[in-house]
Design a protein around this motif. Structure first.
Motif, PDB file in Angstrom:
ATOM      1  N   SER A  60       0.848  -1.175   0.000  1.00 57.39           N
ATOM      2  CA  SER A  60       0.000   0.000   0.000  1.00 57.39           C
ATOM      3  C   SER A  60       0.891   1.236   0.000  1.00 57.39           C
ATOM      4  CB  SER A  60      -0.888  -0.002   1.251  1.00 57.39           C
ATOM      5  OG  SER A  60      -1.631   1.183   1.331  1.00 57.39           O
ATOM      6  N   GLU A  73      -4.088  10.488  -1.161  1.00 56.07           N
ATOM      7  CA  GLU A  73      -4.214   9.546  -2.277  1.00 56.07           C
ATOM      8  C   GLU A  73      -3.609   8.217  -1.833  1.00 56.07           C
ATOM      9  OE1 GLU A  73      -2.716   9.042  -6.910  1.00 56.07           O
ATOM     10  OE2 GLU A  73      -2.213  10.860  -5.808  1.00 56.07           O
ATOM     11  N   LYS A  75      -2.705   4.092  -3.107  1.00 54.87           N
ATOM     12  CA  LYS A  75      -2.542   3.134  -4.199  1.00 54.87           C
ATOM     13  C   LYS A  75      -2.210   1.781  -3.587  1.00 54.87           C
ATOM     14  CE  LYS A  75      -0.779   6.594  -7.393  1.00 54.87           C
ATOM     15  NZ  LYS A  75       0.141   6.844  -8.488  1.00 54.87           N
ATOM     16  N   THR A  76      -2.622   0.727  -4.255  1.00 58.13           N
ATOM     17  CA  THR A  76      -2.298  -0.622  -3.792  1.00 58.13           C
ATOM     18  C   THR A  76      -1.607  -1.373  -4.911  1.00 58.13           C
ATOM     19  OG1 THR A  76      -4.471  -1.456  -4.451  1.00 58.13           O
ATOM     20  CG2 THR A  76      -4.232  -0.707  -2.169  1.00 58.13           C
ATOM     21  N   GLY A  77      -0.951  -2.445  -4.547  1.00 59.72           N
ATOM     22  CA  GLY A  77      -0.253  -3.261  -5.532  1.00 59.72           C
ATOM     23  C   GLY A  77       0.441  -4.427  -4.882  1.00 59.72           C
ATOM     24  N   ILE A  96       2.182  -1.323  -9.267  1.00 58.57           N
ATOM     25  CA  ILE A  96       1.274  -0.312  -8.716  1.00 58.57           C
ATOM     26  C   ILE A  96       0.352   0.165  -9.830  1.00 58.57           C
ATOM     27  CG2 ILE A  96       1.124   1.911  -7.524  1.00 58.57           C
ATOM     28  CD1 ILE A  96       4.206   1.472  -6.910  1.00 58.57           C
ATOM     29  N   ASP A  97      -0.932  -0.059  -9.675  1.00 60.61           N
ATOM     30  CA  ASP A  97      -1.914   0.390 -10.680  1.00 60.61           C
ATOM     31  C   ASP A  97      -1.510  -0.023 -12.093  1.00 60.61           C
ATOM     32  OD1 ASP A  97      -3.440   1.513  -8.681  1.00 60.61           O
ATOM     33  OD2 ASP A  97      -2.652   3.537  -8.973  1.00 60.61           O
ATOM     34  N   ARG A  98      -1.193  -1.278 -12.284  1.00 58.03           N
ATOM     35  CA  ARG A  98      -0.795  -1.851 -13.579  1.00 58.03           C
ATOM     36  C   ARG A  98       0.490  -1.260 -14.143  1.00 58.03           C
ATOM     37  NH1 ARG A  98      -6.719  -1.358 -15.939  1.00 58.03           N
ATOM     38  NH2 ARG A  98      -6.558   0.407 -14.557  1.00 58.03           N
ATOM     39  N   GLU A  99       1.289  -0.647 -13.298  1.00 54.75           N
ATOM     40  CA  GLU A  99       2.571  -0.070 -13.706  1.00 54.75           C
ATOM     41  C   GLU A  99       3.677  -0.805 -12.943  1.00 54.75           C
ATOM     42  OE1 GLU A  99       3.158   4.358 -14.703  1.00 54.75           O
ATOM     43  OE2 GLU A  99       3.767   4.130 -12.608  1.00 54.75           O
TER      44      GLU A  99
END
Length: 130
Positions: A60, A73, A75-77, A96-99
């Protein structure tokens, strides 16, 4: 009695070889960004890969800087972290977020290095493996 002894011996060997009974979870914390404005937390589990110590698990990221209008903000991954032996180097892949971002750092009370994400400048990052 012999069956119990056999079970105990098998359990000890499984733990020693890093099987399911021996899997360990560890906490990883850190910060990224020029001002350390991103806080990272993860819980990783050791993976048997034969090439060193590989840990992976959910991560996270939370923006803790002052520029948040509608709250922080988040983001998860996923974090995939490889820790080598001495002199203490770590490499990581952060999904992270498809990156896909990468990190490489050396140990000096924490793992200190640079995180690189596609299309962006590298940013300083520190990781603490607990």
């Amino acid at each position: 009695m012999a069956v119990m002894r056999t079970f105990v011996v098998m359990a000890v060997w499984t733990m020693a070889l890093g099987g399911p009974l021996g899997a360990q979870s560890r906490a990883v914390s850190g910060q990224a960004g020029i001002l350390g404005e991103w806080e990272l937390t993860a819980t990783v589990t050791e993976q048997a890969d034969g090439g060193g110590r590989l840990w992976s698990g959910p991560l996270s990221l939370k923006h803790v800087g002052y520029c948040s209008v509608d709250g922080p903000e988040e983001k998860t991954g996923e974090l995939r972290l490889r820790i080598s032996g001495l002199p203490g180097e770590a490499t990581a892949t952060l999904l992270i977020d498809r990156e896909v971002c990468t990190f490489s750092g050396k140990f000096n009370e924490s793992y200190v290095g640079i995180m690189h994400c596609p299309g962006r400048r590298g940013v300083p990052m520190m990781l603490w493996f607990q």
